[in-house]
Design an enzyme around this catalytic site. Structure first.
Site, PDB file in Angstrom:
ATOM      1  N   GLU A   1       0.847  -1.196   0.000  1.00 45.01           N
ATOM      2  CA  GLU A   1       0.000   0.000   0.000  1.00 45.01           C
ATOM      3  C   GLU A   1       0.882   1.246   0.000  1.00 45.01           C
ATOM      4  O   GLU A   1       1.811   1.361   0.805  1.00 45.01           O
ATOM      5  CB  GLU A   1      -0.914  -0.035   1.233  1.00 45.01           C
ATOM      6  CG  GLU A   1      -1.615   1.258   1.568  1.00 45.01           C
ATOM      7  CD  GLU A   1      -2.436   1.839   0.414  1.00 45.01           C
ATOM      8  OE1 GLU A   1      -3.155   1.086  -0.252  1.00 45.01           O
ATOM      9  OE2 GLU A   1      -2.314   3.054   0.162  1.00 45.01           O
TER      10      GLU A   1
ATOM     11  N   ALA B   1     -21.275   4.771   2.103  1.00 43.43           N
ATOM     12  CA  ALA B   1     -21.406   3.710   3.116  1.00 43.43           C
ATOM     13  C   ALA B   1     -22.730   2.958   3.053  1.00 43.43           C
ATOM     14  O   ALA B   1     -23.291   2.591   4.082  1.00 43.43           O
ATOM     15  CB  ALA B   1     -21.173   4.294   4.504  1.00 43.43           C
ATOM     16  N   ILE B   2     -23.205   2.731   1.851  1.00 40.23           N
ATOM     17  CA  ILE B   2     -24.444   1.952   1.710  1.00 40.23           C
ATOM     18  C   ILE B   2     -24.095   0.526   1.306  1.00 40.23           C
ATOM     19  O   ILE B   2     -23.281   0.300   0.401  1.00 40.23           O
ATOM     20  CB  ILE B   2     -25.381   2.600   0.668  1.00 40.23           C
ATOM     21  CG1 ILE B   2     -25.791   3.978   1.169  1.00 40.23           C
ATOM     22  CG2 ILE B   2     -26.614   1.718   0.432  1.00 40.23           C
ATOM     23  CD1 ILE B   2     -26.533   4.803   0.156  1.00 40.23           C
TER      24      ILE B   2
ATOM     25  N   HIS C   1     -25.422  -2.054  -0.595  1.00 40.83           N
ATOM     26  CA  HIS C   1     -26.476  -2.100  -1.626  1.00 40.83           C
ATOM     27  C   HIS C   1     -27.027  -3.517  -1.799  1.00 40.83           C
ATOM     28  O   HIS C   1     -26.303  -4.492  -1.641  1.00 40.83           O
ATOM     29  CB  HIS C   1     -25.898  -1.684  -2.980  1.00 40.83           C
ATOM     30  CG  HIS C   1     -25.433  -0.262  -3.041  1.00 40.83           C
ATOM     31  ND1 HIS C   1     -26.303   0.805  -2.996  1.00 40.83           N
ATOM     32  CD2 HIS C   1     -24.202   0.284  -3.175  1.00 40.83           C
ATOM     33  CE1 HIS C   1     -25.613   1.935  -3.093  1.00 40.83           C
ATOM     34  NE2 HIS C   1     -24.339   1.650  -3.198  1.00 40.83           N
TER      35      HIS C   1
ATOM     36  N   VAL D   1       4.232   1.227  -5.355  1.00 41.62           N
ATOM     37  CA  VAL D   1       4.840   0.471  -6.467  1.00 41.62           C
ATOM     38  C   VAL D   1       5.085   1.471  -7.594  1.00 41.62           C
ATOM     39  O   VAL D   1       4.152   2.071  -8.122  1.00 41.62           O
ATOM     40  CB  VAL D   1       3.905  -0.663  -6.933  1.00 41.62           C
ATOM     41  CG1 VAL D   1       4.476  -1.342  -8.173  1.00 41.62           C
ATOM     42  CG2 VAL D   1       3.706  -1.662  -5.802  1.00 41.62           C
TER      43      VAL D   1
ATOM     44  N   LYS E   1     -28.361  11.380 -12.102  1.00 45.79           N
ATOM     45  CA  LYS E   1     -28.642  10.447 -11.006  1.00 45.79           C
ATOM     46  C   LYS E   1     -29.154  11.121  -9.744  1.00 45.79           C
ATOM     47  O   LYS E   1     -29.771  10.471  -8.904  1.00 45.79           O
ATOM     48  CB  LYS E   1     -27.383   9.630 -10.696  1.00 45.79           C
ATOM     49  CG  LYS E   1     -27.202   8.458 -11.646  1.00 45.79           C
ATOM     50  CD  LYS E   1     -26.307   7.422 -11.050  1.00 45.79           C
ATOM     51  CE  LYS E   1     -26.649   6.046 -11.568  1.00 45.79           C
ATOM     52  NZ  LYS E   1     -25.793   5.013 -11.020  1.00 45.79           N
TER      53      LYS E   1
ATOM     54  N   SER F   1     -18.660   2.470  -7.985  1.00 47.22           N
ATOM     55  CA  SER F   1     -19.579   3.006  -6.967  1.00 47.22           C
ATOM     56  C   SER F   1     -20.108   1.956  -6.014  1.00 47.22           C
ATOM     57  O   SER F   1     -20.951   2.255  -5.192  1.00 47.22           O
ATOM     58  CB  SER F   1     -20.789   3.650  -7.649  1.00 47.22           C
ATOM     59  OG  SER F   1     -20.396   4.350  -8.766  1.00 47.22           O
TER      60      SER F   1
ATOM     61  N   CYS G   1     -17.273  19.066  17.220  1.00 45.21           N
ATOM     62  CA  CYS G   1     -16.166  20.028  17.397  1.00 45.21           C
ATOM     63  C   CYS G   1     -14.974  19.668  16.518  1.00 45.21           C
ATOM     64  O   CYS G   1     -14.000  20.412  16.470  1.00 45.21           O
ATOM     65  CB  CYS G   1     -15.781  20.164  18.863  1.00 45.21           C
ATOM     66  SG  CYS G   1     -14.460  19.073  19.415  1.00 45.21           S
TER      67      CYS G   1
HETATM   68  C1  LIG Z   1     -18.646   9.407  -3.341  1.00 44.75           C
HETATM   69  C2  LIG Z   1     -18.622   7.905  -3.351  1.00 44.75           C
HETATM   70  C3  LIG Z   1     -19.687   7.197  -2.836  1.00 44.75           C
HETATM   71  C4  LIG Z   1     -19.666   5.794  -2.835  1.00 44.75           C
HETATM   72  N1  LIG Z   1     -20.675   5.124  -2.213  1.00 44.75           N
HETATM   73  C5  LIG Z   1     -20.618   3.770  -2.112  1.00 44.75           C
HETATM   74  C6  LIG Z   1     -21.628   3.077  -1.395  1.00 44.75           C
HETATM   75  O1  LIG Z   1     -22.523   3.684  -0.813  1.00 44.75           O
HETATM   76  N2  LIG Z   1     -21.558   1.716  -1.360  1.00 44.75           N
HETATM   77  C7  LIG Z   1     -20.566   1.018  -1.979  1.00 44.75           C
HETATM   78  O2  LIG Z   1     -20.593  -0.206  -1.948  1.00 44.75           O
HETATM   79  N3  LIG Z   1     -19.574   1.666  -2.636  1.00 44.75           N
HETATM   80  C8  LIG Z   1     -19.579   3.017  -2.703  1.00 44.75           C
HETATM   81  N4  LIG Z   1     -18.597   3.704  -3.360  1.00 44.75           N
HETATM   82  C9  LIG Z   1     -17.551   2.939  -4.031  1.00 44.75           C
HETATM   83  C10 LIG Z   1     -16.480   2.414  -3.114  1.00 44.75           C
HETATM   84  O3  LIG Z   1     -16.082   3.383  -2.171  1.00 44.75           O
HETATM   85  C11 LIG Z   1     -15.310   1.987  -4.002  1.00 44.75           C
HETATM   86  O4  LIG Z   1     -15.778   1.115  -5.009  1.00 44.75           O
HETATM   87  C12 LIG Z   1     -14.230   1.282  -3.196  1.00 44.75           C
HETATM   88  O5  LIG Z   1     -13.842   2.048  -2.085  1.00 44.75           O
HETATM   89  C13 LIG Z   1     -13.047   1.014  -4.091  1.00 44.75           C
HETATM   90  O6  LIG Z   1     -12.079   0.365  -3.319  1.00 44.75           O
HETATM   91  P1  LIG Z   1     -10.657   0.024  -3.925  1.00 44.75           P
HETATM   92  O7  LIG Z   1      -9.989  -0.823  -2.919  1.00 44.75           O
HETATM   93  O8  LIG Z   1     -10.818  -0.486  -5.305  1.00 44.75           O
HETATM   94  O9  LIG Z   1      -9.959   1.444  -4.096  1.00 44.75           O
HETATM   95  P2  LIG Z   1      -9.193   2.352  -3.026  1.00 44.75           P
HETATM   96  O10 LIG Z   1      -9.906   2.430  -1.751  1.00 44.75           O
HETATM   97  O11 LIG Z   1      -8.892   3.648  -3.699  1.00 44.75           O
HETATM   98  O12 LIG Z   1      -7.865   1.555  -2.755  1.00 44.75           O
HETATM   99  C14 LIG Z   1      -6.801   1.507  -3.685  1.00 44.75           C
HETATM  100  C15 LIG Z   1      -5.521   1.598  -2.891  1.00 44.75           C
HETATM  101  O13 LIG Z   1      -4.422   1.389  -3.779  1.00 44.75           O
HETATM  102  C16 LIG Z   1      -3.358   2.184  -3.332  1.00 44.75           C
HETATM  103  N5  LIG Z   1      -2.437   2.368  -4.455  1.00 44.75           N
HETATM  104  C17 LIG Z   1      -2.692   2.998  -5.622  1.00 44.75           C
HETATM  105  N6  LIG Z   1      -1.604   2.967  -6.409  1.00 44.75           N
HETATM  106  C18 LIG Z   1      -0.651   2.294  -5.732  1.00 44.75           C
HETATM  107  C19 LIG Z   1       0.694   1.951  -6.017  1.00 44.75           C
HETATM  108  N7  LIG Z   1       1.270   2.278  -7.180  1.00 44.75           N
HETATM  109  N8  LIG Z   1       1.402   1.267  -5.070  1.00 44.75           N
HETATM  110  C20 LIG Z   1       0.837   0.902  -3.903  1.00 44.75           C
HETATM  111  N9  LIG Z   1      -0.450   1.229  -3.568  1.00 44.75           N
HETATM  112  C21 LIG Z   1      -1.177   1.900  -4.490  1.00 44.75           C
HETATM  113  C22 LIG Z   1      -4.021   3.474  -2.891  1.00 44.75           C
HETATM  114  O14 LIG Z   1      -3.211   4.207  -1.997  1.00 44.75           O
HETATM  115  C23 LIG Z   1      -5.314   2.969  -2.258  1.00 44.75           C
HETATM  116  O15 LIG Z   1      -5.203   2.823  -0.863  1.00 44.75           O
HETATM  117  C24 LIG Z   1     -18.580   5.100  -3.399  1.00 44.75           C
HETATM  118  C25 LIG Z   1     -17.502   5.819  -3.920  1.00 44.75           C
HETATM  119  C26 LIG Z   1     -17.505   7.207  -3.868  1.00 44.75           C
HETATM  120  C27 LIG Z   1     -16.325   7.961  -4.368  1.00 44.75           C
END
Ligand SMILES: Cc1cc2nc3c(=O)[nH]c(=O)nc-3n(C[C@H](O)[C@H](O)[C@H](O)COP(=O)(O)OP(=O)(O)OC[C@H]3O[C@@H](n4cnc5c(N)ncnc54)[C@H](O)[C@@H]3O)c2cc1C
Length: 473
Positions: free
Chosen positions: A50, A65-66, A68, A191, A268, A355, A455
């Site tokens: 990470e 945080a839903i 779904h 990375v 949406k 999403s 706060c």
């Molecule tokens: C506004 C919003 C609302 C949402 N609402 C919902 C919801 O209600 N319900 C739901 O199910 N989903 C929701 N989502 C979607 C959900 O949050 C994402 O699909 C999910 O968090 C994606 O997770 P991830 O692990 O793919 O990405 P991330 O959480 O972004 O994790 C990727 C990680 O990779 C790391 N990384 C990147 N490049 C490198 C590298 N080169 N080397 C090492 N580490 C690296 C980053 O630092 C990061 O920590 C929402 C998203 C948003 C933005």
């Protein structure tokens, strides 16, 4: 078993005999941690790397945080299947581990004739997605279910199984279980380059080289850039920003369900949703950007949310705002995930988790583990993971400061440190001593809620910072 968690300043460990890792997962968001947890069940040498100093520090920390049901997914897509299955898996896992979930249900409210006309098709879509508990409501039924709704609602669609969940405890639970079962977690380990090999890939990280036989790319917003290291040009991540407003807990009684917009040709729309912490969220916006770091809130975004929120729940706008935040969805121009295995390359891309990734995380992990076998890895026989109990951060369960028996046994649970969120010295002590302790005040807030109240740490922030600094290596 000893736990291997390394961070800035530590060397990457050498494996016995100079062996490479069997599998390395890039990215410790909710998706990467779920994959690491799933792999932890197998007799594999697995690394989770990470870039930042904590797990769940990218998009996974800033969503709505839903949990779904997947009722409105595009039927037949991989996303539709994994969201449906992920909801089932994560609901059960949350019940087992104590991740806060509240099944508040959702109401899609129609405010004009176009939205009202769209509801039967949404009901049919829910059924096509295998979800049969949704039902249409007339205007009176909608008003009865949500007494504080603005005037003019024409009807609605009720989706009783939509739930709210703690977005922070979820990846923390996954990563904790993974690390306890032997996965190596390397934080502060970006990375920077990859030299793909026919048997072993060499990753150039910010903390030196790391060798691995198989690679899983769960890098969220940066998954396209990692993918290009394999010579691919398959997808491009275009961040879609979602800004949100968090209202104070005094607003919580204004809303009973997740109030979802009806998607139409005009877009949406935004939602109003309770949180498991007792706040109310309004948002998100949907802004196509080209900057993967643009997580700031803007005047225009907040003004737009307030305008839309006034129509939905007018009294909400009179309530105090606790915080604003924004997250970036990893959009790729395709209405589905971009999960692709490359058998000859010993590589799997897990991109475009836009999403719904929180909901689908456990099903994505299971799916990706299945694909690993197709890329040539025999993962061996899975074992059960040690059970895990996470701290109860949700308002629906009894918080430690209310638990007289617990306080009698250990008075630290009766000493408040964060008065707004009622977080005790005992909970903070536990977080600092946990398998994955926080390395920042924000990380402590995600583990305990300390500093997240009205706060915003004005009173306890300096004390919390001192505790974090005192807890360093
Ligand atoms: C506004 C919003 C609302 C949402 N609402 C919902 C919801 O209600 N319900 C739901 O199910 N989903 C929701 N989502 C979607 C959900 O949050 C994402 O699909 C999910 O968090 C994606 O997770 P991830 O692990 O793919 O990405 P991330 O959480 O972004 O994790 C990727 C990680 O990779 C790391 N990384 C990147 N490049 C490198 C590298 N080169 N080397 C090492 N580490 C690296 C980053 O630092 C990061 O920590 C929402 C998203 C948003 C933005």
């Amino acid at each position: 078993m000893t736990h291997t968690v390394t961070a800035a300043g530590d060397p990457l460990p050498a494996l016995p005999g100079g062996a490479p890792y069997d599998v390395t997962v890039i990215g410790a968001g909710v998706v990467g941690t779920a994959i690491a947890r799933e792999l932890a069940r197998y007799p594999l040498r697995t690394a989770l790397v990470e870039a930042s100093d904590d797990i769940g520090n990218g998009t996974s920390k800033a969503n709505t945080a839903i949990l779904h049901t997947g009722f409105d997914a595009v039927p037949g897509t991989l996303e539709a299947r994994l969201v449906r299955e992920g909801q089932r898996r994560l609901s059960a896992y949350a019940a087992d581990t104590g991740i806060p979930v509240e099944r508040v249900g959702a109401l899609l409210v129609a405010w004009d004739a176009e939205q009202l006309a769209a509801l039967p098709a949404l009901l049919a879509k829910a059924e096509a997605n295998g979800y049969r508990a949704a039902r249409l409501l007339d205007a009176d039924e909608v008003a009865e279910r949500e007494p504080h709704l603005g005037p003019g609602a024409l009807g609605g669609l009720e989706v009783p199984d939509e739930s709210v969940i703690c977005p922070w405890t979820t990846p923390l639970a996954f990563a904790t279980q993974a690390v306890r079962a032997g996965v190596h977690l390397h934080l502060d380990c970006p990375v920077r380059d990859i030299e793909p090999g026919s048997t072993v890939h060499t990753l150039t990280t910010g903390r030196g080289p790391l060798r691995t036989r198989f690679l899983i790319n769960a890098a969220g917003l940066y998954a396209d850039e990692i993918d290009r290291r394999f010579g691919h040009d398959v997808f491009t991540v275009t961040p879609r920003r979602g800004q949100l407003i968090v209202f104070d807990k005094l607003a919580r009684d204004l809303v009973r369900h997740i109030l979802l917009p009806v998607p139409t040709s005009a877009g949406k729309g935004v939602l109003v949703a309770p949180t498991v912490f007792g706040n109310v969220l309004l948002g998100p916006t949907a802004e196509e950007l080209d900057d993967k770091t643009a997580t700031e809130s803007t005047q225009e975004g907040i003004a737009l949310l307030r305008e839309k929120g006034r129509r939905i729940l007018p009294r909400l706008l009179d309530e105090e705002v606790t915080a604003v935040y924004a997250g970036l969805r990893a959009a790729t121009g395709q209405e589905d995930y971009r999960i692709q295995e490359y058998p000859g390359r010993r590589y799997i891309a897990v991109g475009g988790i836009r999403s719904t990734g929180l909901t689908a995380s456990m099903a994505i992990a299971d799916h990706v583990t299945g694909l690993l076998a197709r890329t040539g890895l025999d993962p061996g026989t899975p074992a059960e993971l040690e059970p895990l109990t996470m701290p109860g951060l949700g308002e629906a369960a009894e918080r430690p400061y209310l638990n007289a028996e617990l306080i009698a046994r250990d008075p630290a649970y009766g000493t408040l440190v964060c008065h707004c969120e009622r977080v005790t010295a005992g909970e903070i002590r536990d977080a600092l001593a946990a398998t994955l302790p926080p390395r920042s005040v924000a990380g402590l807030a995600r583990r305990t809620r300390a500093g997240n109240g009205r706060c915003q740490g004005f009173h306890c922030g300096a004390g919390l910072r001192a505790l974090i600094e005192g807890n360093g290596p």
